[in-house]
Design a protein around this motif. Structure first.
Motif, PDB file in Angstrom:
ATOM      1  N   ARG A  86      35.641 -20.416 -42.628  1.00 21.44           N
ATOM      2  CA  ARG A  86      36.534 -20.197 -41.489  1.00 21.44           C
ATOM      3  C   ARG A  86      37.906 -19.682 -41.918  1.00 21.44           C
ATOM      4  N   VAL A  87      38.005 -19.278 -43.167  1.00 21.04           N
ATOM      5  CA  VAL A  87      39.287 -18.833 -43.719  1.00 21.04           C
ATOM      6  C   VAL A  87      39.638 -17.433 -43.234  1.00 21.04           C
ATOM      7  N   ARG A  88      40.933 -17.183 -43.103  1.00 27.48           N
ATOM      8  CA  ARG A  88      41.409 -15.872 -42.651  1.00 27.48           C
ATOM      9  C   ARG A  88      41.853 -14.979 -43.811  1.00 27.48           C
ATOM     10  N   VAL A  89      42.390 -15.609 -44.858  1.00 22.87           N
ATOM     11  CA  VAL A  89      42.898 -14.853 -46.004  1.00 22.87           C
ATOM     12  C   VAL A  89      42.306 -15.425 -47.289  1.00 22.87           C
ATOM     13  N   PHE A  90      41.724 -14.563 -48.104  1.00 27.70           N
ATOM     14  CA  PHE A  90      41.155 -14.956 -49.394  1.00 27.70           C
ATOM     15  C   PHE A  90      42.028 -14.374 -50.511  1.00 27.70           C
ATOM     16  N   PHE A  91      42.589 -15.245 -51.329  1.00 28.00           N
ATOM     17  CA  PHE A  91      43.336 -14.787 -52.500  1.00 28.00           C
ATOM     18  C   PHE A  91      42.427 -14.827 -53.721  1.00 28.00           C
ATOM     19  N   LEU A  92      42.340 -13.728 -54.430  1.00 24.96           N
ATOM     20  CA  LEU A  92      41.537 -13.647 -55.643  1.00 24.96           C
ATOM     21  C   LEU A  92      42.446 -13.894 -56.842  1.00 24.96           C
ATOM     22  N   CYS A  93      42.231 -15.016 -57.516  1.00 26.53           N
ATOM     23  CA  CYS A  93      43.090 -15.416 -58.632  1.00 26.53           C
ATOM     24  C   CYS A  93      42.275 -15.688 -59.895  1.00 26.53           C
ATOM     25  N   VAL A  94      41.180 -14.974 -60.049  1.00 28.72           N
ATOM     26  CA  VAL A  94      40.304 -15.197 -61.201  1.00 28.72           C
ATOM     27  C   VAL A  94      40.850 -14.469 -62.425  1.00 28.72           C
ATOM     28  N   GLY A  95      40.349 -14.864 -63.585  1.00 31.28           N
ATOM     29  CA  GLY A  95      40.839 -14.312 -64.832  1.00 31.28           C
ATOM     30  C   GLY A  95      40.313 -12.917 -65.121  1.00 31.28           C
ATOM     31  N   THR A  96      41.080 -12.178 -65.911  1.00 35.60           N
ATOM     32  CA  THR A  96      40.656 -10.862 -66.405  1.00 35.60           C
ATOM     33  C   THR A  96      40.904 -10.844 -67.910  1.00 35.60           C
ATOM     34  N   PRO A  97      40.137 -11.608 -68.664  1.00 37.24           N
ATOM     35  CA  PRO A  97      40.368 -11.699 -70.110  1.00 37.24           C
ATOM     36  C   PRO A  97      40.019 -10.403 -70.822  1.00 37.24           C
ATOM     37  N   GLN A  98      40.394 -10.356 -72.073  1.00 40.70           N
ATOM     38  CA  GLN A  98      40.061  -9.187 -72.892  1.00 40.70           C
ATOM     39  C   GLN A  98      38.578  -9.234 -73.243  1.00 40.70           C
ATOM     40  N   LEU A  99      37.906  -8.102 -73.105  1.00 38.83           N
ATOM     41  CA  LEU A  99      36.491  -8.031 -73.466  1.00 38.83           C
ATOM     42  C   LEU A  99      36.312  -8.241 -74.965  1.00 38.83           C
TER      43      LEU A  99
END
Length: 449
Positions: A86-99
């Motif tokens: 039922r959320v209106r806004v989704f914040f994406l805060c996942v990691g983007t580590p070095q490959l």
């Protein structure tokens, strides 16, 4: 009628996807502003800790903020994304580590999060705004936007500018807010919703900049690249100072008086680390090479090399000081975290130096006010001391590697009574050389006579 929140903006139901350092702080801050927030993460241990009010990392002010948000009932945590239906806004805060084996960023967590949120939005039949906060290579938002738009949602890229040790303040009172928006009515409508989320900050005249996706993505990596360059510049000057007898601290003070340059980030030492600057400049370089612009960011490769050379310099100084006595010598390393007010060990110069000296045969003992529990898990072979006094006892060499205040203000006369040999390498150039020498120490700074 739109419901008012505590910040006198509009109450928004928010989901924060990814509850690591960025996500947990963002979720608690948004709840503190009066929004209803659910934090979602796949790590059950992390979620259990946060739900119980236990901060899984060291960040000043965060435990109190977390407890306040949980007590209000406006903040919950879960491993089940369905609870955000039922959320209106989704914040994406996942990691983007070095490959691994590459300078490029690993975007698998971002891609998975977008696909999961898109599926949830499609199933719910509700409109939503998806807001990316993760640091990503330029072009990522444009690639992901069609996935979000296909389910009737809109993607905004809203980069974060948190400083570890000041994350709560930087979230609640940022120095700017950036929106990367699509053109047209969908972008305008999404902007209005995100304005509701940040209504408290906007009412206090915090600048908000609206731009396209690519510019918003570049703001973060360009800022980090500039800061890294400034640090490596003064460290390159330290290398020249060491060859000529000049003092880099006086040099930095003199050039910093020029307001076009400024004094911030002109602190020569063992360089930067952490989870942002090193990986971000490497990922930026990799992305520029993909775009055929490798010459434009070629200087960043040298920035990285200079930064790593400063660690080499400390190890070399230890070898010079101890000579044949290095094997078996007791070395006290003051600090483990990459910076004070944090327990972050990612790419920490302090840990790198400690492990390398240990590998050369030294008996290394590390102390740190916050990072020892994590150090024990990640580097169990390194000896630890809870108190600086215990680390100093019978030391043949002291290395100040993280400028925690308790080390900066340490009394050199008292410290001299504890060590076996009063020799200190000031890896952050924060001690008073004259005072330490008067107390009987051999003082070695970086870029200082």
């Amino acid at each position: 009628m739109r419901q008012q929140c505590l910040g006198y903006g509009v109450l928004v139901r928010i989901a924060v996807i990814g509850c690591g350092y960025l996500g947990a702080v963002h979720a608690a801050c948004m709840a503190d502003l009066g929004h209803d927030v659910v934090g979602v993460d796949l790590d059950p241990g992390r979620i259990a800790a946060l739900a119980a009010g236990r901060a899984p990392f060291h960040e000043p002010g965060f435990p109190e903020l977390l407890g306040r948000a949980l007590s209000s009932g406006r903040l919950t945590f879960t491993t089940d994304l369905e609870e955000a239906a039922r959320v209106r806004v989704f914040f994406l805060c996942v990691g983007t580590p070095q490959l691994p084996g590459s300078n490029a960023a690993d975007l698998s967590f971002v891609d998975d999060a977008v696909r999961s949120v898109a599926a949830l939005v499609a199933a719910s039949g509700r409109t939503a705004v998806v807001v990316g906060k993760s640091t990503v290579p330029v072009g990522t938002a444009a690639r992901l936007a069609p996935l979000v738009e296909a389910v009737g949602a809109t993607l905004i890229w809203n980069p974060e500018f948190l400083r570890e040790g000041y994350a709560v303040r930087d979230t609640l009172t940022p120095n700017r807010i950036v929106y990367g928006l699509p053109d047209g009515e969908d972008g305008a409508a999404a902007q209005e919703i995100l304005d509701d989320v940040y209504a408290d900050q906007l009412r206090r005249q915090i600048p908000r900049l609206t731009t396209d996706y690519a510019t918003a993505e570049l703001v973060k990596v360009a800022a980090n690249s500039f800061l890294a360059t400034k640090i490596s510049f003064i460290n390159a000057m330290a290398e020249i100072c060491e060859l000529t007898g000049a003092d880099v601290t006086q040099l930095a003070g003199a050039i910093g008086m020029d307001d076009r340059i400024g004094k911030k980030f002109l602190q020569a030492g063992i360089g930067f680390g952490g989870g942002c600057l090193p990986k971000d400049i490497r990922a930026f370089t990799a992305r520029a090479e993909e775009l055929g612009a490798h010459e434009s960011v070629g200087f960043l490769r040298e920035v990285d090399k200079i930064n790593l050379r400063r660690r080499d310099r400390v190890v070399d100084l230890a070898k010079q000081v101890l000579g044949e006595r290095l094997v078996g010598a007791r070395v006290a390393v003051l600090g483990a975290a990459f910076k004070p007010h944090s327990d972050d060990l990612r790419d920490s110069p302090a840990v790198d130096i400690a492990t390398r000296l240990q590998g050369l045969g030294a008996d290394v003992v590390v102390t740190d006010p916050a990072a020892l529990p994590l150090l024990a898990r990640l580097h169990p072979a390194l000896s630890q001391a809870e108190q600086a006094e215990d680390a100093l006892r019978d030391a043949d060499l002291v290395v100040l590697a993280t400028e925690w205040r308790e080390y900066v203000v340490m009394d050199p006369y008292d410290a001299a009574e504890l060590v076996r040999t009063p020799v200190v390498i000031d890896g952050r150039n924060v001690l008073n050389p004259a005072r330490w020498r008067r107390a009987g120490w051999t003082y070695l700074g970086l870029g200082r006579p």
